[in-house]
Enzyme design. Structure first.
Site, PDB file in Angstrom:
ATOM      1  N   SER A 119       0.915  -1.272   0.114  1.00  0.00           N
ATOM      2  CA  SER A 119       0.095  -0.083  -0.052  1.00  0.00           C
ATOM      3  C   SER A 119       0.659   1.098   0.196  1.00  0.00           C
ATOM      4  CB  SER A 119      -0.930   0.087   1.209  1.00  0.00           C
ATOM      5  OG  SER A 119      -1.547  -0.837   1.281  1.00  0.00           O
ATOM      6  N   SER A 154       2.684  -3.440   8.697  1.00  0.00           N
ATOM      7  CA  SER A 154       2.682  -3.818   9.873  1.00  0.00           C
ATOM      8  C   SER A 154       4.192  -4.792  10.058  1.00  0.00           C
ATOM      9  CB  SER A 154       1.717  -4.910  10.385  1.00  0.00           C
ATOM     10  OG  SER A 154       1.459  -5.247   9.357  1.00  0.00           O
ATOM     11  N   GLU A 237      -3.523 -13.415   1.722  1.00  0.00           N
ATOM     12  CA  GLU A 237      -3.840 -12.547   2.732  1.00  0.00           C
ATOM     13  C   GLU A 237      -5.000 -12.507   3.172  1.00  0.00           C
ATOM     14  OE1 GLU A 237      -3.178  -8.473   1.844  1.00  0.00           O
ATOM     15  OE2 GLU A 237      -3.218  -7.900   3.905  1.00  0.00           O
TER      16      GLU A 237
END
Lengths: 400, 374
Positions: A119, A154, A237
């Site tokens: 992203s 993350s 995912e």
């Protein structure tokens, strides 16, 4: 032994051999995990020599249950979730022999943590619009130089490696000019900055890439084929986010049900009605996940997988919202706003306020609910695709 | 205190169950297409005795819950659930839920020779037997006041909203002195058809005035048998609701793929797609809930009452929502009599009252899961 001949019983024999050669009680955890990998019992559906035996994927559950019963150490799959759930299947599907041998073993052992540089501030749901550039130096086989910014990463602060997609040809339409790389997070030019969230924590990061050099040997798949590779990652995912097995009344409903039982003074008729509705929905979601697992175990994956994350996100949000309300005056309080950097994501951890706020991310991370609903509508129900006017335009000509 | 642990469940369909589904589905496709159901309800006699004969006797679905020694198939709730899914998909006007599930379960609970004789008839598809109880009667709810036995099995009283009474050969009547099998055509029995919301499951009021019947069980046995039958009925009704929802979703998706407005297929509009995707999720979840109930009943799982209550609390709403979306997303066509959507809406709404509302079943969940009311 061929894959077809491998049965649950064969795997139990192998587990017993592993356990007798490396008794968990007297073997160091790291050593045990290495032996487990080398015995092909890490992920049994992977090929021999890469931690697996080429067995049916469903037999992993047999191995996990036997090892758990024997008190064997595990590799903390939650801490290394991105590597296990996303990087590994993609490397397996698209990697060269050399890449598989280099990366899969330390990944599974947790010696190398992975993160995902996908992203960007300008490319969220429209991921293929990403603008991070990778330019090759010195023609065929030369290093790539990467510049750009990623977000929502993350584990970037603990990761040793990253899966990265970057634009290698801005003159092509957006899906075509992308290439997939394995990026060394210790390379010069990689800068990780904490991104403080709605909960007060910094579980995610921004990652700035400035002149980062990636050798061509760390490219995954062909130049310009990165979107196809990324789709493998994204599919995995979604499965890993919605696929957790929980007991009856497990997950987000547990603390609410407990508070209801232990604190009768909080009960109202309105809250009772809503609690029961959500309890039923949580139980049905558990059964739906269980049915999906049974289908997978029979080698008949159902399309339900694409929907589990949607249900999970909606229920987490509704249940945690109810919990804050149930707590009354206490629901006005928040445990702690101190900036923290957790190593793992724990949706159900901390207090009700945290659960409520953190659950807001469940319908955004790993594909927004709006995008997932489109996917269900188009791929499961066969409804016509959204009209798109950016399909044939060069990326450089898109409105930004 | 904590909620009961879940029993392991088989939530898939076996090969045998899929074969049974294929047989029932092709029969219904040939004899019970929506247009045929519409035509039948116009006649005021929605039941199709010929369809019932093939379904119940030739395919043998009426005896699925009946042991082989009584002439049944010795199968179970999982198989009966598959039949009900298909009947729900067809909004089929056949007395399966009432005769092959509710009455059959009551008779199985009676354990008398008279009940066994009647079970043989039901399993063979020779007779239709329905409980003279209101369709809304729910597991866990108090049973209605029994009809009066004025001595020697002479029964007097009335029961309203009895489903499929009009096509029944035998009525199971709960009297103060026990359970009786009363021939529907016997002297002193009258059945007054009611104008029902659901045109495919006709209701009647049953009046008994000095009617005679065969005693099947004493009052305590009768009440226990009825309670067990209501639990099974509610659990299996979830599968019928699943079938109803599935038809509504499939039809609506098919329509929206081809219906054009604004120079685009309607199904390409995101607002419409998201509604259908959510509905699909609900239907997929309803399948898991309904299968769980069928399997828990089949295995006699200790937590079957909770699993049934969960399935009913969930599947009722999904069927109604699917039927309502079907009507809305078909636009004006969905509002017409000639399109079968209304048959499914009426069936779904009536089913949401049958054997306990979602609210009633959530109340049962509260008891089983120890989440008491304030």
């Amino acid at each position: 032994m061929t894959a077809a001949a491998l049965t649950a019983e064969h795997l139990r024999v192998r587990v017993r051999e592993l356990l007798s050669a490396h008794p968990p009680a007297t073997t160091a955890p790291a050593e045990f995990l290495r032996a487990r990998f080398d015995a092909g019992l890490a992920w049994v559906h992977y090929p021999e020599g890469l931690g697996g035996l080429g067995a049916p994927r469903s037999l992993q559950a047999v191995v996990d249950a036997e090892l758990e019963a024997a008190g064997a150490p595990d590799n903390d799959p939650r801490r290394i979730g991105i590597g296990l759930g996303m990087a590994a299947p993609t490397i397996l599907a698209y990697g060269t022999e050399e890449q598989k041998r280099r990366f899969l073993r330390p990944l599974w052992l947790g010696e190398e943590v992975w993160c995902q540089l996908f992203s960007e501030p300008g490319a969220g749901s429209d991921l293929a619009a990403l603008g991070t550039r990778a330019v090759r130096e010195g023609g065929e086989g030369g290093d790539w130089v990467v510049d750009g910014q990623k977000v929502w990463t993350s584990s970037a602060h603990t990761a040793r490696w990253a899966i990265l997609i970057a634009r290698t040809d801005p003159a092509l339409p957006k899906h075509q000019g992308i290439t997939y790389f394995l990026c060394d997070m210790t390379a010069p030019g990689v800068e990780v900055r904490p991104l403080r969230q709605i909960t007060g924590e910094a579980e995610f990061n921004e990652v700035f890439l400035t002149g980062v050099r990636i050798p061509d040997a760390h490219r995954l798949g062909e130049v310009g084929q990165g979107w196809a590779v990324a789709r493998t990652t994204l599919m995995n995912e979604r499965v890993s986010i919605g696929g957790m097995r929980i007991p009856r009344e497990g997950g987000m409903i547990a603390p609410v049900a407990t508070a209801w039982r232990e604190r009768p003074e909080l009960r109202t008729h309105d809250l009772h009605g809503r609690l029961l509705e959500l309890w039923v929905e949580a139980e049905v979601a558990r059964l739906t996940g269980e049915r999906l697992r049974q289908q997978l175990a029979q080698g008949q994956p159902g399309p339900e997988g694409s929907g589990m994350k949607l249900t999970f996100a909606r229920l987490n949000q509704e249940i945690s919202g109810l919990e804050v309300e149930l707590l009354g005056e206490e629901g006005l309080l928040y445990e702690d706003w101190t900036l923290r950097r957790p190593e793992i994501v724990d949706f159900t951890g901390r207090d009700a306020g945290y659960r409520y706020l953190r659950a807001k991310g469940n319908s955004i991370e790993g594909g927004t609910s709006e995008i997932l609903l489109n996917i269900v509508a188009e791929r499961v129900l066969g409804l016509p695709a959204e009209p798109r006017d950016d399909k044939d335009l060069a990326w450089k000509d898109l409105a930004r | 205190m904590s909620s009961p642990a879940a029993a392991p469940l088989d939530l898939l369909y076996s090969e045998t169950e899929e074969e049974l589904r294929t047989a029932v589905r092709s029969l219904l496709a040939a004899r019970c297409a929506p247009a045929a159901v519409l035509a039948r309800i116009e006649t005021g006699a929605p039941h199709d005795p010929e369809l019932w004969r093939v379904l119940a006797a030739d395919i043998g679905t009426a005896g699925l819950l009946v042991p082989e020694k009584l002439g049944g198939q010795g199968a179970g709730h999982r198989e009966a659930a598959v039949v009900l899914e298909e009947l729900g998909r067809a909004a089929a006007p056949v007395p399966y839920l009432t005769s092959a599930v509710l009455a059959t379960e009551i008779l199985l609970g009676c354990e008398s020779a008279e009940a066994a004789d009647l079970l043989r008839e039901l399993a063979a598809g020779r007779r239709v037997c329905v409980p003279a109880l209101p369709l809304t009667l729910a597991p866990g709810a108090p049973l209605p006041t029994p009809v009066r036995d004025s001595g020697g099995g002479s029964l007097g009283g009335s029961v309203g909203s009895v489903a499929d009474a009009v096509c029944a050969d035998v009525l199971l009547v709960l009297a103060d002195t026990g359970l009786y099998a009363v021939p529907a055509g016997a002297a002193g029995v009258s059945r007054t058809p009611l104008v029902a919301l659901d045109l495919t499951r006709p209701l009647a009021a049953v009046h008994l005035d000095g009617a005679a019947g065969t005693r099947l069980a004493d009052p305590a046995t009768a009440r226990a048998a009825i309670a067990g039958a209501l639990l099974s009925g509610a659990g299996l009704l979830a599968s019928e609701q699943l079938g109803t929802a599935e038809w509504c979703l499939t039809e609506t998706v098919a329509y929206l793929r081809t219906r054009h407005q604004f120079n685009r297929p309607l199904g390409s509009f995101q607002a419409v797609k998201h509604r259908l995707a959510r509905l699909w999720l609900d239907v997929a979840s309803a399948r898991a809930a309904a299968r769980a109930a069928a399997d828990a009943l089949a295995t006699g799982a200790a937590d079957a009452p909770l699993t049934v209550a969960v399935a009913q609390a969930y599947c009722s709403g999904v069927a109604v929502r699917a039927a309502e979306e079907c009507v809305q997303l078909h636009g004006g066509i969905g509002m017409t009599w000639e399109h079968p959507a209304h048959l499914y809406l009426k069936r779904a709404k009536a089913d949401s009252l049958a054997l306990g509302t979602a609210g009633h079943h959530r109340g049962l969940v509260a008891d089983f899961a120890e989440l008491p009311a304030p």
